[in-house]
Scaffold this motif. Structure first.
Motif, PDB file in Angstrom:
ATOM      1  N   LEU A  72      -4.864  11.165  -8.636  1.00 20.72           N
ATOM      2  CA  LEU A  72      -5.163  10.829  -7.253  1.00 20.72           C
ATOM      3  C   LEU A  72      -3.877  10.598  -6.473  1.00 20.72           C
ATOM      4  O   LEU A  72      -2.978   9.904  -6.955  1.00 20.72           O
ATOM      5  N   LEU A  79     -11.438  11.358  -1.733  1.00 23.22           N
ATOM      6  CA  LEU A  79     -12.170  10.179  -2.207  1.00 23.22           C
ATOM      7  C   LEU A  79     -11.805   8.971  -1.353  1.00 23.22           C
ATOM      8  O   LEU A  79     -10.636   8.789  -1.002  1.00 23.22           O
ATOM      9  N   TYR A 119      -9.732  -7.031  -7.027  1.00 20.86           N
ATOM     10  CA  TYR A 119      -8.491  -6.272  -7.139  1.00 20.86           C
ATOM     11  C   TYR A 119      -8.774  -4.830  -7.542  1.00 20.86           C
ATOM     12  O   TYR A 119      -7.918  -3.974  -7.435  1.00 20.86           O
ATOM     13  N   LYS A 120      -9.978  -4.517  -8.032  1.00 18.83           N
ATOM     14  CA  LYS A 120     -10.260  -3.175  -8.505  1.00 18.83           C
ATOM     15  C   LYS A 120     -10.853  -2.335  -7.380  1.00 18.83           C
ATOM     16  O   LYS A 120     -11.538  -2.827  -6.494  1.00 18.83           O
ATOM     17  N   LEU A 121     -10.569  -1.043  -7.454  1.00 15.70           N
ATOM     18  CA  LEU A 121     -11.075  -0.099  -6.478  1.00 15.70           C
ATOM     19  C   LEU A 121     -12.493   0.333  -6.839  1.00 15.70           C
ATOM     20  O   LEU A 121     -12.775   0.629  -8.001  1.00 15.70           O
ATOM     21  N   PHE A 151     -14.978   3.370  -5.911  1.00 17.39           N
ATOM     22  CA  PHE A 151     -14.842   4.701  -5.335  1.00 17.39           C
ATOM     23  C   PHE A 151     -16.183   5.308  -4.941  1.00 17.39           C
ATOM     24  O   PHE A 151     -17.215   5.045  -5.564  1.00 17.39           O
ATOM     25  N   GLY A 152     -16.117   6.188  -3.931  1.00 16.19           N
ATOM     26  CA  GLY A 152     -17.207   7.109  -3.693  1.00 16.19           C
ATOM     27  C   GLY A 152     -17.061   8.314  -4.610  1.00 16.19           C
ATOM     28  O   GLY A 152     -16.053   8.448  -5.323  1.00 16.19           O
ATOM     29  N   PHE A 205      -4.118  -0.675 -14.326  1.00 18.58           N
ATOM     30  CA  PHE A 205      -5.567  -0.475 -14.328  1.00 18.58           C
ATOM     31  C   PHE A 205      -5.900   0.791 -15.121  1.00 18.58           C
ATOM     32  O   PHE A 205      -5.162   1.772 -15.075  1.00 18.58           O
ATOM     33  N   TYR A 246      -9.184   3.536 -15.328  1.00 19.61           N
ATOM     34  CA  TYR A 246     -10.430   3.988 -14.729  1.00 19.61           C
ATOM     35  C   TYR A 246     -10.944   5.186 -15.536  1.00 19.61           C
ATOM     36  O   TYR A 246     -10.169   5.940 -16.120  1.00 19.61           O
ATOM     37  N   PRO A 299     -13.908   7.737  -9.793  1.00 14.81           N
ATOM     38  CA  PRO A 299     -13.473   6.902 -10.910  1.00 14.81           C
ATOM     39  C   PRO A 299     -14.213   5.566 -10.955  1.00 14.81           C
ATOM     40  O   PRO A 299     -14.559   5.014  -9.908  1.00 14.81           O
ATOM     41  N   GLU A 300     -14.429   5.078 -12.174  1.00 12.90           N
ATOM     42  CA  GLU A 300     -15.054   3.768 -12.387  1.00 12.90           C
ATOM     43  C   GLU A 300     -14.069   2.883 -13.130  1.00 12.90           C
ATOM     44  O   GLU A 300     -13.439   3.302 -14.101  1.00 12.90           O
ATOM     45  N   PHE A 301     -13.965   1.643 -12.689  1.00  8.09           N
ATOM     46  CA  PHE A 301     -13.044   0.666 -13.273  1.00  8.09           C
ATOM     47  C   PHE A 301     -13.396   0.381 -14.726  1.00  8.09           C
ATOM     48  O   PHE A 301     -14.571   0.200 -15.073  1.00  8.09           O
ATOM     49  N   TYR A 313      -8.201  -4.261 -16.490  1.00  8.24           N
ATOM     50  CA  TYR A 313      -7.058  -4.620 -15.658  1.00  8.24           C
ATOM     51  C   TYR A 313      -6.109  -5.535 -16.436  1.00  8.24           C
ATOM     52  O   TYR A 313      -6.549  -6.482 -17.080  1.00  8.24           O
ATOM     53  N   LEU A 349      -6.722  -9.354 -17.973  1.00  9.07           N
ATOM     54  CA  LEU A 349      -7.476 -10.317 -17.192  1.00  9.07           C
ATOM     55  C   LEU A 349      -8.927  -9.915 -16.978  1.00  9.07           C
ATOM     56  O   LEU A 349      -9.758 -10.768 -16.658  1.00  9.07           O
ATOM     57  N   ASP A 350      -9.221  -8.648 -17.105  1.00  8.16           N
ATOM     58  CA  ASP A 350     -10.579  -8.189 -16.834  1.00  8.16           C
ATOM     59  C   ASP A 350     -10.851  -6.962 -17.686  1.00  8.16           C
ATOM     60  O   ASP A 350     -10.133  -5.972 -17.578  1.00  8.16           O
ATOM     61  N   SER A 364     -14.275  -6.070 -17.973  1.00 10.08           N
ATOM     62  CA  SER A 364     -15.707  -5.996 -17.699  1.00 10.08           C
ATOM     63  C   SER A 364     -16.231  -4.568 -17.596  1.00 10.08           C
ATOM     64  O   SER A 364     -17.420  -4.327 -17.751  1.00 10.08           O
TER      65      SER A 364
END
Lengths: 112, 115
Positions: free
Chosen positions: A44, A89, A98-100, A102-103, B33, B35, B43-45, B48, B55-56, B58
């Motif tokens: 990206l 996107l 803090y996380k993105l 997205f579409g 991060f 994804y 993209p899906e998380f 992190y 820290l994450d 999930s």
């Protein structure tokens, strides 16, 4: 959970026409919104980042607007060129996060 | 290097194999991060890191997924006993600071295909 929707899913235009890409999000408590470009098989590339306090950002032929209260952003690309062909996107970050999110993207084809 | 790098760029695994995907963030970037991007989707998380601390986590889809960043720089995403539904592009991103203030910079991704 933040839902981000991009319409249309695909768009084909002749060279020189202006492009209008839409993004909507369900939770208006965002920190910022980013528009990205993705070329096939590539990562990206960030195009524009709009902070929640801003209404728009501009970079060259690109202009992005943000209406946080209605949960919408629009990316305008002026005088499109074949090199603009890619998937675009949008992504948001919630105010306490803090996380993105997205579409699914809009795939653009600019015909020469 | 100047940007985020990932290796390998492409990985083909037989179902049941373990895989390890590497991410080299931009030097000095605190946040990292991971994804996952399925075909035709955004993209899906997944997880992190802030320096070496995770820290994450999930977004990790199952306990077969494990990520580490032991020295606060390079990160590895490991998938054990791969399944066909794990086929996707795995993207790594880094940012300078430790919160949402900073722009995330993405690597080229690793395309994983599980046969």
């Amino acid at each position: 959970k933040q839902e981000v929707t991009q319409i249309p899913a695909a768009l084909s235009v002749p060279e020189g026409e202006n492009l209008v890409l839409n993004c909507s999000f369900t939770d208006s408590a965002i920190y910022n919104l980013q528009w990205f470009r993705q070329d096939p098989g590539k990562g990206l590339t960030s195009l524009l980042l709009i902070q929640s306090s801003q209404r728009e950002q501009t970079s060259g032929r690109l202009n992005a607007s943000l209406d946080k209260s209605s949960g919408r952003s629009t990316l305008y690309i002026a005088a499109s060129q074949p090199g603009d062909s890619a998937t675009y996107l949008c992504a948001v970050i919630l105010s306490n996060d803090y996380k993105l999110s997205f579409g699914a993207g809009t795939t653009v084809t600019v015909r020469a | 290097g100047a940007g985020v790098s990932q290796s390998p760029r492409y990985k083909v695994a037989k179902r049941g194999q373990d895989v390890a995907l590497r991410c080299d963030p931009i030097s000095g970037h605190v946040s990292l991060f991971w994804y996952q991007q399925a075909l035709g989707q955004g993209p899906e998380f997944l997880t992190y890191f802030q320096n070496e601390a995770q820290l994450d986590k999930s977004g990790l889809p199952s306990d077969r997924f494990f990520a580490e960043r032991p020295e606060g720089s390079v990160s590895t995403l490991k998938i054990q006993r791969t399944q066909q539904e794990d086929s996707a592009v795995y993207l790594c991103a880094s940012s300078l600071g430790d919160w949402a203030y900073n722009e995330q910079f993405f690597g080229p991704g690793t395309r994983l295909t599980v046969l």
